[in-house]
Design an enzyme around this catalytic site. Structure first.
Site, PDB file in Angstrom:
ATOM      1  N   ARG A 100       0.840  -1.207   0.000  1.00  0.00           N
ATOM      2  CA  ARG A 100       0.000   0.000   0.000  1.00  0.00           C
ATOM      3  C   ARG A 100       0.869   1.250   0.000  1.00  0.00           C
ATOM      4  NH1 ARG A 100      -4.710   1.438  -1.645  1.00  0.00           N
ATOM      5  NH2 ARG A 100      -5.097  -0.778  -1.223  1.00  0.00           N
ATOM      6  N   SER A 339      -2.587  -4.504   8.433  1.00  0.00           N
ATOM      7  CA  SER A 339      -3.373  -5.649   7.982  1.00  0.00           C
ATOM      8  C   SER A 339      -3.625  -5.566   6.477  1.00  0.00           C
ATOM      9  CB  SER A 339      -4.671  -5.751   8.788  1.00  0.00           C
ATOM     10  OG  SER A 339      -5.303  -6.998   8.525  1.00  0.00           O
ATOM     11  N   HIS A 341      -5.391  -3.965   4.170  1.00  0.00           N
ATOM     12  CA  HIS A 341      -5.291  -2.772   3.331  1.00  0.00           C
ATOM     13  C   HIS A 341      -3.851  -2.303   3.217  1.00  0.00           C
ATOM     14  CE1 HIS A 341      -6.078   1.406   1.909  1.00  0.00           C
ATOM     15  NE2 HIS A 341      -6.993   0.744   1.206  1.00  0.00           N
ATOM     16  N   CYS A 342      -3.118  -2.343   4.323  1.00  0.00           N
ATOM     17  CA  CYS A 342      -1.711  -1.939   4.307  1.00  0.00           C
ATOM     18  C   CYS A 342      -0.869  -2.798   3.365  1.00  0.00           C
ATOM     19  CB  CYS A 342      -1.122  -2.037   5.709  1.00  0.00           C
ATOM     20  SG  CYS A 342      -1.941  -1.075   6.962  1.00  0.00           S
ATOM     21  N   LEU A 343      -1.280  -4.041   3.176  1.00  0.00           N
ATOM     22  CA  LEU A 343      -0.497  -5.001   2.403  1.00  0.00           C
ATOM     23  C   LEU A 343      -0.784  -4.952   0.898  1.00  0.00           C
ATOM     24  CD1 LEU A 343      -0.960  -7.949   4.893  1.00  0.00           C
ATOM     25  CD2 LEU A 343       1.262  -6.949   4.274  1.00  0.00           C
TER      26      LEU A 343
END
Length: 349
Positions: A100, A339, A341-343
């Site tokens: 992200r 989690s 979304h960050c990934l």
């Protein structure tokens, strides 16, 4: 400021909302043990389940460092019964997994000769917290060459998790992150707004203040407040007045209630609960249901073995009637301080 430089906005490009159709999701396979100290082996089942869900509706492109890492990933994805016809590996080496933030921002312009372009922001691992990050900083260039699409390089620090758009001209962010001197100390707030407007193709900038406790990114919006359609946001709230997040989240709701969209219309605001505090090795982790990822056919939501898991999923299902909302256990994943979304980073059609 050199305003004569042609920006994406000048060429008619915009950054689509995440709920618009995707061609693909881009990921960087997790391999840095220091991001999940003592736990990295435990994250792969949930990560592979995430990818399996993505393959139900879109391509998944995964950056891996070498053939050994690709083989390791393949084993986990086959065990998760991912549709391997939808999975594409690229031997683009990374330092860490947070695509992200180190991945590109894909832009679209239906009328342009090159329908798609990307922005290659500079990346410094959230203010230089986790060196090295030189490989991560190159990922957008690798992807641009692979896709053979134009690249805009504004030359400033920016992370995908720090901004949220509705696809119609409004962008939301936080002062705690974008005005932090560990990012772009040479830029004023109005100068940062200029870059947001010109490189994401928006007009209307909405500023919240602080993120949630435990967030090492200095307050990314994707743990806090998310657009679920062009005029509606979900925002996390804390019911326990003794919790560290209570006052900040209450203030964020009050700020949202005063904000207007690019149309002048007020936001529709849907409140999302927070899970109870997750403490691991004396550290408060940034567990938030707002860190969901909107895929073509599903919305993939981190869950935390908490009494509010089902409530959060139900609220999000009401926001996405045309997608299935799926909770995936993030108990071990959140030890990495992020989690789903960050990934992940979406690529529009």
């Amino acid at each position: 400021m050199k305003t004569e430089v042609k920006t994406p906005k000048a060429f008619g490009y915009r950054f689509p909302a995440e709920f618009e159709p995707h061609l693909a999701t881009w990921l960087s396979w997790p391999h840095k043990e220091a991001s999940w100290p003592g736990k990295i082996d435990s994250i792969f089942p949930a990560y592979a389940e995430f990818i399996q869900l993505l393959t139900e509706g879109e391509e998944v492109h995964i950056n891996v460092g070498n053939q050994t890492m690709e083989n390791f990933a393949l084993k986990h994805l086959e065990q998760a019964k991912a549709d391997m016809d939808q999975v594409f590996f690229h031997q683009f080496s990374t330092n860490d997994a947070w695509c992200r933030d180190h991945g590109p921002a894909f832009l679209v312009n239906e009328q342009a000769e090159h329908r798609k372009a990307l922005v290659k922001w500079n990346y410094n691992a959230w203010g230089g917290k986790y060196p090295p990050f030189d490989l991560d900083n190159e990922i957008p260039y690798h992807i641009a060459r692979y896709r053979n699409i134009p690249t805009f390089s504004p030359g400033i620090i920016m992370e995908g998790g720090s901004i949220e758009v509705n696809g119609k001209g409004t962008l939301m962010t936080t002062e705690a992150c974008l005005l932090n001197p560990n990012r772009n100390p040479h830029l004023s707030k109005s100068e940062i707004e200029f870059y947001l407007q010109e490189y994401y193709g928006v007009e209307n900038i909405l500023w919240l203040k602080d993120g949630i406790v435990g967030d090492d990114t200095d307050g990314h919006i994707d743990d806090l407040t998310r657009f679920v359609n062009a005029d509606t946001v979900v925002t996390v709230v804390e019911d326990d007045s003794s919790d560290e997040n209570y006052e900040e989240l209450k203030e964020n709701v009050e700020l949202l209630e005063k904000m207007t969209l690019e149309t002048g219309k007020s936001l529709n605001i849907v409140e999302l609960p927070m899970p109870k505090a997750i403490i691991f090795e004396d550290m408060r982790l940034p567990a938030s249901y707002a860190n969901f990822y909107i895929a073509n056919t599903s919305v993939i939501v981190p869950t935390f073995r908490d009494r509010n898991d089902d409530k959060a999923l139900s609220i999000l299902q009401s926001c996405f009637p045309d997608r299935k909302v799926v909770g995936v256990d993030s108990w071990d994943l959140i030890w990495g301080l992020g989690s789903f979304h960050c990934l992940s980073q979406q690529e529009p059609v």
